[in-house]
Design an enzyme around this catalytic site. Structure first.
Site, PDB file in Angstrom:
ATOM      1  N   GLY A  74       0.777  -1.200  -0.017  1.00 57.17           N
ATOM      2  CA  GLY A  74       0.020  -0.016  -0.095  1.00 57.17           C
ATOM      3  C   GLY A  74       0.761   1.292  -0.044  1.00 57.17           C
ATOM      4  O   GLY A  74       0.799   1.982  -0.800  1.00 57.17           O
ATOM      5  N   GLU A 124       7.229   3.673   8.379  1.00 59.25           N
ATOM      6  CA  GLU A 124       7.743   4.797   7.423  1.00 59.25           C
ATOM      7  C   GLU A 124       9.134   4.888   7.682  1.00 59.25           C
ATOM      8  O   GLU A 124       9.575   5.783   6.616  1.00 59.25           O
ATOM      9  CB  GLU A 124       6.986   5.817   7.531  1.00 59.25           C
ATOM     10  CG  GLU A 124       5.581   5.774   7.408  1.00 59.25           C
ATOM     11  CD  GLU A 124       4.636   6.622   7.819  1.00 59.25           C
ATOM     12  OE1 GLU A 124       4.088   7.585   6.911  1.00 59.25           O
ATOM     13  OE2 GLU A 124       4.227   6.804   9.108  1.00 59.25           O
TER      14      GLU A 124
END
Ligand SMILES: Cc1cc2nc3c(=O)[nH]c(=O)nc-3n(C[C@H](O)[C@H](O)[C@H](O)COP(=O)(O)OP(=O)(O)OC[C@H]3O[C@@H](n4cnc5c(N)ncnc54)[C@H](O)[C@@H]3O)c2cc1C
Ligand code: FES
Ligand code: FES
Length: 1423
Positions: A812, A1276
């Protein structure tokens, strides 16, 4: 009249089972057949153009001549189904299954943590499996070769390679700090060679558990096929489809007859050229002739003067043939073969080479062909055959240009290619430069050959040919003729460069653009060849005593580095993490490197993704019509022709939407106006995907162009076009501070955008139910609740009628937060309108075209600092390109501004940010959410300060870093202690200071290769800056057999959230993970979920699962107390008997995040992740290529829930970041059309691109009280650490500038592509290129007449006479290079210099691309 003869039976085997098809459509591919007809969905679709390897399967064929079975990997998306007659196909399902037996390849890739989302895994397994079928104990080189055509967007490849390496023979141990002991061979806590801490561990899996490879267990080649191939029943086979007929003759005579009958029909072999052209360029061939069964076209003949290779010979086999000749023949005869072999090693991936034929390659005459230039300069001849007989034509520039007089006649075919032996006193080389090392089409490719008069350096013959500079291979024959009879001198090289540049003219519209770069490569390759030949001549000279006057010039050692190519090596490294406490119970999995829950299912292909759901009853397919204009009024949409097609069921337009059509500014389906290319206008519904896609071509949209068309940030600023108000943070008094500093530097930073390139494209299946407007949606989304809500609004039905299910997502990275809802809503409108289930699967090209990605950024900074490097004031203004709608752009701007300070304490700061509105598809969330772009601005400032102060950047970083408990610019308190530890450990583990000296030493010794080293610190704030996002819910059921079902609000994207949730549930309930299950994420089970994003998915959902488990345990407490010796099952049984509820919801009311932008204060983030990364690279100054030598990462993860998963996230994000900063480049046309729409044009890192040594350590003994079990979210943060590679490249470029004294510039361009790096390493070749045609022909003639008196390149005198400028023949003479023309040009360029203050000569020059003082400052444009 009799109709056409019926189709023949197509017979082949799949996984040992016979397939007989009577009406096979020749337009079908193996991939479609496997997925649609056989429901073998383990083989995935990700690109459809052979470029990613997700669809890899093994094909086995029997060769009746050699009587051998050949096993080879192929990309099923390019394999025409009819080409499989007589073949056996093995898919991932045929290799092993969790229901029966898992194959060692599958076991090892899963247990080595080589899978995350798992979408690439079946392809990886099949590439490795095929390798092992051919080589049960492969070498590491073979492993790299086998995996070169497989892309993975999640893992960063290291664990995949590690799993493959367990099969290799001479597996090199990971040479931890040179001690030669493999970390995997050590016991846990045996740390003698690894670490000083007693509680660290380097073992992520137990190798000893692996099953051995047993080749006898494999499927055998079906004996029936052996018989069939040896005794074919029919000579010519014909397979007829609706539009296309496939004819496969059994003899050459039949083929030639067919060719007369169908002169327009192409010969189809590997289909790697025809296939992509049919798909993307809409080429259509009603008849396809397959010569695959014709033995004459596969013959290989060795003659006294060369090799003759059949046209149908696959390139992979050609490699073996060449290698055999090279081994057998004297070296002088095999130069062409060695050159071809070199080119073949980088041409495409293994799967393509396995099927692509030599004939198909030659006949395609691609401009980028790697082989045609070599064959042309090697004087290859083409043996043609037709019914008329045989003839030969040379493979020369006329043939390659397609001149009718030099080409095949329509009825002729290419039978074979004769490649002559090379000659003594001849030299040949080939060169190529692509965006990345492996599996990338070349920007420029070249082959060069020179033949000398025996015993001399007098040129007897010279041939030079280039690919990538024109629509086909281009030869420089006119220039070459000029040098016949002349000596091999520097003078000749200089002239050759100029003449070739003139001849190989590259117009501005050259294919693929990059004109300046390509022109530079044209001459840089010539220079490499010049040196190579000189070196070769010297070797030949050695046996003979040569008088001094005739000696070839010496090549100084420093210049020899021009000759070495970067080699591809299997990456290796050490992953270090903290062991769990020795008191932790064995069955408690928290903190242990537990394999991804779906790892084995990924590896066997049994893990179901959205499009793997079998076709449901009455299902229809949807395809989208998108805008071809960037800004236009829609005059009309004519759908009539599409609706006339019998298979088309309906067309959905905005008028069909019962509820709201998105928002006023962001419509689901365009109304009246389009604001970007790729905007969705309407959708066609048809019975199949192929029919729907064909029908969209029939829809006619009439536009009236509108102005302005704004594409770039610069355009947007000019037009004052913004999406939202400016965001600003300020502290101290910046103006005052600037007045007191010693220096001020200003600069610009450009960061390009990034495509998510999740391997699974956007897809959704909407199933309308018969009652109460209920709708089931199966989607690949990070935010099912958003999908549910969007569909509800679009259809105008309550949310409670809609259930969104997410089993797993094939990657994603932020790209599936908002966009999937658009596709879900449009598909839902179709489902409601037709009453049928609707499936919508985006092609890769459409996915890249329609969905935006990471925001490109343009930043301007002004930094004020003291002589010692202390920064006193920093003023940064950032603009991001938000595209045509708001989406997440305002949030990205906020995050960017909040995170811009990174790790630095600067008293006087001003950060301003704005999101530009442009006519590009809307950019959206992407891993890091603005931080990777913003922090690059900050770190670039640091490097600029360092250059100005003459200090190393790491010193400036240290000096300005937060060191004690402090407050951020937005006044949030934090303790930077883990940051400092990460920094120091990284310096230490990377042996930074000693390696800095080694790098300098290397750079002194090498002129054309430079190394660079950089260490980058990071403070990454996790979480959303909004309180409502910090919540989660979970539902835990315990069934009467004791098994537990957990549901929570997070989507499994590959990040291992489900695995971590089971670890949490297992610890809380004290039940083994094997008794706990997660089925899916469903809005019916857990409502009102927030997006799985911002690194906090496991944090918040973990707390909710913990809460639910604790509620259950509380209820069970009396029962457990009563029967403490009982088992879990006993307690559950008793609880049920006593009517105790065995289902509990859990809820986590998370962190209160707030930010007051008026005051510039808040606490927007719960906590920070700290880290540091050190990377070392080597660049090739002549081509701009780089190799990554080593990376060391130290990351503060506090108490990792699962170190294997967390290390996987760090490595994967790092590699994705590396892609952002080095190779991933979006290319748009001036009209706003995205050109880079697939793996060919858009290069994400491949296995060969990762650092050769790749070490990751998790910082021990760090705590984070705010998160579950003191862990940290790591999804991240690793992304930004990829910039260490960027800064290492910048460091290497700076050393070029220092050495060449070519001034400095503080313009930073990311990505640091080969183009940018090459153009930043200004030398005589880049400068030649700036002034095409300079010096004049007249000057050249003058020079020619004085050939015997050597000159400096720039006419000052060379070599010894140039006392004023003591440059060697090879170096750039900086002074002399400033001719009047150059000087005039530069002075006008310098008018806009962005520098303030004095620049000390030789200061560490910065970055890319402009080099003030030496070459044009050129804006390469950020779009
Ligand atoms: C993902 C990918 C990556 C690639 N990377 C590279 C790269 O890095 N460098 C590079 O140079 N190339 C690259 N290629 C291109 C590749 O080399 C060519 O597509 C391939 O060699 C063509 O061979 P084929 O057998 O598949 O041809 P086909 O597609 O089967 O046929 C191509 C054409 O050749 C004609 N033809 C074939 N055989 C004959 C014959 N005997 N007589 C007359 N005409 C004939 C056909 O009529 C047809 O028009 C890549 C391709 C792909 C798909
Ligand atoms: S889907 Fe076939 S190679 Fe990408
Ligand atoms: S695991 Fe490789 S693409 Fe996701």
């Amino acid at each position: 009249m009799p109709g056409p003869a019926p189709s023949d039976e197509l017979v082949f085997f799949v996984n040992g089972r016979k397939v007989v098809e009577r009406n096979m459509d020749p337009e079908g591919t193996l991939l479609t057949f496997l997925r649609k007809n056989l429901c073998l969905t383990g083989t995935k679709y990700a690109c459809g153009t052979g470029g990613c390897g997700a669809c890899t399967v093994m094909v086995s064929t029997y060769d009746p001549v050699s009587r051998k079975i050949r096993h080879f990997s192929v990309t099923a998306c390019l394999v025409p189904i009819c080409s499989l007659h007589g073949a056996a196909v093995t898919t991932v399902e045929g290799v092993g299954s969790i229901k029966t037996r898992i194959h060692p390849v599958q076991e090892r890739i899963a247990k080595s943590h080589g899978t995350q989302c798992g979408f690439c895994t079946p392809g990886m397994v099949m590439s490795m499996y095929t390798l092992l079928r051919n080589h049960p104990q492969p070498s590491e080189e073979q492993l790299m070769e086998a995996l070169g055509g497989n892309l993975c967007r999640c893992t960063g490849y290291r664990p995949i390679l590690e799993s493959g390496r367990t099969f290799c023979t001479e597996s090199k141990a990971c040479q931890q700090k040179g001690e030669g002991k493999c970390c995997l061979e050590q016991e846990e806590n045996d740390l003698s060679s690894l670490s000083r801490e007693s509680d660290t561990c380097t073992k992520l899996f137990a190798k000893e558990e692996f099953q051995p490879l047993d080749p006898t267990q494999e499927l055998i080649f079906p004996p029936e096929l052996l018989r069939m191939v040896e005794n074919p029943e029919k000579q010519t086979l014909t397979f007829r489809g609706e539009r296309v007929t496939w004819i496969s003759p059994g003899t050459l005579t039949d083929l030639l007859e067919l060719k007369v009958k169908h002169p327009e029909a192409p010969l189809i072999l590997g289909n790697t050229s025809l296939g992509p052209a049919m798909k993307s360029q809409g080429r259509f061939h009603p008849i396809l002739l397959s010569p695959a069964r014709i033995l004459e076209l596969r013959m290989v003949t060795e003659t006294s003067d060369g090799l003759t290779i059949g046209a149908a010979c696959p390139l992979a086999q050609m490699k073996h043939i060449l290698a055999k000749s090279i081994a057998e023949l004297p070296e002088e005869k095999t130069q062409t073969y060695r050159t071809l072999l070199k080119q073949l090693s980088t041409l495409a991936g293994q799967q393509i080479r396995n099927v692509a034929s030599l004939g198909g390659h030659i006949m395609s005459r691609h401009g980028y062909s790697d082989l045609n230039p070599v064959l042309a300069v090697g004087n290859a001849t083409l043996n043609l055959v037709s019914q008329e007989g045989r003839r030969q034509i040379p493979l020369n520039e006329h043939f390659l240009a397609g001149l009718a007089s030099a080409d095949l006649k329509p009825e002729e075919i290419l039978e074979s290619v004769h490649i002559p032996h090379s000659q003594k006193w001849g030299f040949m080389s080939a060169f190529r430069q692509a965006q990345s090392q492996q599996n990338a089409l070349p920007h420029v490719t070249a082959a060069m050959r020179v033949l000398f008069k025996e015993g001399t350096d007098h040129v007897e013959d010279l041939s030079v040919a280039y690919g990538g500079v024109g629509s086909t291979t281009v030869s420089a024959h006119t220039s070459c003729r000029q040098f016949l009879g002349r000596r091999w001198t520097e003078q000749v090289l200089d002239e050759a460069c100029r003449l070739v540049l003139d001849e190989v003219s590259l117009p501005g519209s050259a294919p693929g653009g990059r004109v300046e770069f390509k022109r530079t490569l044209v001459v840089s390759f010539l220079y490499k060849f010049y040196l190579e030949v000189l070196q070769g001549l010297k070797k030949l000279e050695q046996p003979f005593p040569v008088p001094d006057c005739c000696r070839y010039p010496e090549i100084p050692d420093r210049f020899l580095s021009a000759l070495e190519d970067f080699q591809v090596a299997v990456s290796q490294g050490v992953q270090t993490y903290q062991s769990v406490d020795s008191c932790q119970p064995l069955q408690d999995p928290v903190g242990r490197p537990v394999m991804h829950l779906s790892g084995l299912k990924h590896a066997t292909g049994e893990a179901m993704f959205c499009d793997d759901i079998p076709k449901v009853d009455k299902e229809l397919f949807m395809a989208l019509v998108t805008s071809s204009r960037a800004h236009a009024k829609i005059i009309s949409i004519d759908v009539s022709e599409a609706l006339e097609l019998p298979e088309v069921v309906d067309v959905v337009t905005a008028k069909d939407i019962p509820g709201t059509n998105g928002t006023e500014d962001d419509k689901l389906l365009a109304v009246n106006e389009v604001i970007c290319v790729g905007q969705i206008i309407c959708a066609v519904i048809a019975e199949t995907d192929v029919q729907a896609k064909r029908a969209i071509e029939k829809i006619k949209v009439t536009y009236e162009d509108l102005m302005p068309v704004i594409l770039t940030i610069e355009d947007a600023i000019r037009h004052n076009s913004f999406l939202c108000p400016e965001k600003k943070l300020e502290q101290g008094n910046i103006e005052e501070a600037f007045e007191k500093v010693d220096h001020i530097v200003q600069g610009d930073v450009h960061v390009g955008g990034q495509e998510h390139f999740y391997m699974e494209t956007q897809r959704v299946l909407v199933i309308p139910k018969t009652e109460d407007q209920e709708l089931d949606i199966y989607a690949s989304t990070q935010d099912p609740a958003h999908m549910q809500k969007t569909v509800s609004l679009t259809l105008n039905i309550p949310i409670n009628r809609i259930t969104c299910h997410v089993k797993r997502v094939g990657g994603g990275f932020g790209g599936k937060v908002r966009r999937p809802a658009v596709f879900g809503a449009i598909a839902a409108v179709g489902a409601i309108k037709t009453g049928h289930p609707i499936r919508l699967v985006l092609d890769r090209e459409d996915d890249m075209l329609i969905t935006g990605g990471r925001h490109p950024l343009f930043g301007k900074y002004k930094v004020g600092f003291m002589n010692n490097g202390r920064i006193k004031a920093l003023d940064v203004e950032c603009y991001i390109n938000g595209g045509c709608t708001l989406d997440d752009s305002e949030l990205v701007t906020e995050f960017l501004i909040l995170k811009l300070e990174n790790v630095y304490k600067i008293r006087n700061l001003r950060f301003q940010g704005r999101a530009c509105m442009t006519n590009l598809p809307s950019n959206t969330a992407f891993r890091g959410f603005g931080f990777p772009q913003g922090a690059l601005v900050t770190e670039s400032c640091i490097t600029a300060v360092a250059a100005k102060c003459g200090l190393p950047p790491e010193k400036i970083r240290e000096k300005n870093m937060y060191k004690t408990i402090d407050k951020t610019i937005y006044k949030q308190a934090f303790n930077p202690e883990p940051l400092i530890r990460c920094w120091n450990e990284c310096l230490d583990k990377a042996s930074f200071h000693s390696r800095r000296m080694q790098v300098e030493e290397f750079n002194k010794k090498n002129y054309w290769k430079k190394r660079g080293l950089a260490i980058v610190p990071m403070k990454f704030s996790v979480g959303f800056a909004a309180t409502s996002y910090h919540q989660a819910a979970a539902l835990v059921h315990v069934y009467t057999d004791g098994s537990v079902l957990v549901t929570h609000g997070g989507s499994e994207l590959g990040q291992g959230i489900h695995t971590k949730m089971l670890q949490v549930a297992s610890r809380e309930l004290k039940v083994p993970m094997s008794s706990i299950h997660i089925n899916e994420t469903s809005t019916a089970m857990v409502p009102n979920t927030v997006a799985t994003a911002a690194s906090v998915g496991a944090d918040v959902n973990g707390r909710a699962v913990q809460n639910a488990c604790q509620s259950l345990l509380k209820r069970l407490e009396p029962i457990i107390k009563k029967n403490p010796e009982g088992t879990w099952e006993d307690w559950i049984e008793a609880a049920f008997e006593q009517r105790i509820g065995l289902s509990a919801t859990g809820y986590f009311r998370g962190y209160k995040a707030f930010m007051d932008w008026e005051k510039g204060e808040g606490e927007p983030f719960p906590y920070y992740v700290y880290g540091a990364a050190c990377s070392e690279v080597e660049i090739d100054c002549l081509t701009g290529a780089h190799k990554k030598i080593r990376t060391d990462i130290v990351m503060d993860t506090s108490c990792s829930l699962n170190p294997a998963i967390d290390i996987g996230q760090i490595e994967g994000a790092f590699v994705q970041g590396m892609g952002l900063y080095t190779t991933e480049e979006l290319k748009y046309s001036p009209e706003g059309i995205l050109h880079s729409r697939g793996p060919d044009e858009y290069k994400i890192p491949a296995a060969a691109d990762i650092p050769e040594e790749f070490n990751v350590s998790l910082l021990p003994s760090s705590q984070n009280p705010l998160s579950i079990y003191s862990s940290k979210g790591l999804g991240e943060s690793g992304m930004f650490l990829g910039s260490s590679v960027f800064f290492a490249i910048a460091d290497a470029v700076a050393s070029v500038h220092r050495e060449r004294d070519t001034g400095e510039d503080f313009t930073v361009h990311s990505p640091a592509t080969p183009e940018r790096v090459r153009m930043a390493c200004a030398d005589r070749f880049t400068e030649m290129n700036l002034f095409p045609g300079w010096p004049s022909q007249h000057q050249l003639q003058q020079e020619q007449s004085q050939e015997t008196s050597p000159k400096c390149h720039f006419g000052v005198g060379f070599p010894s006479s140039c006392t004023e400028h003591p440059c060697t023949p090879w170096e750039r003479c900086t002074e002399s290079s400033q001719t009047p023309q150059l000087k005039a040009s530069l002075s006008s360029e310098q008018g806009g210099a962005a520098l303030e203050g004095d620049v000390p000569a030789g200061a560490a020059a910065q970055m890319f691309v402009g080099l003030k003082g030496s070459r044009k400052h050129k804006d390469h444009g950020i779009r």
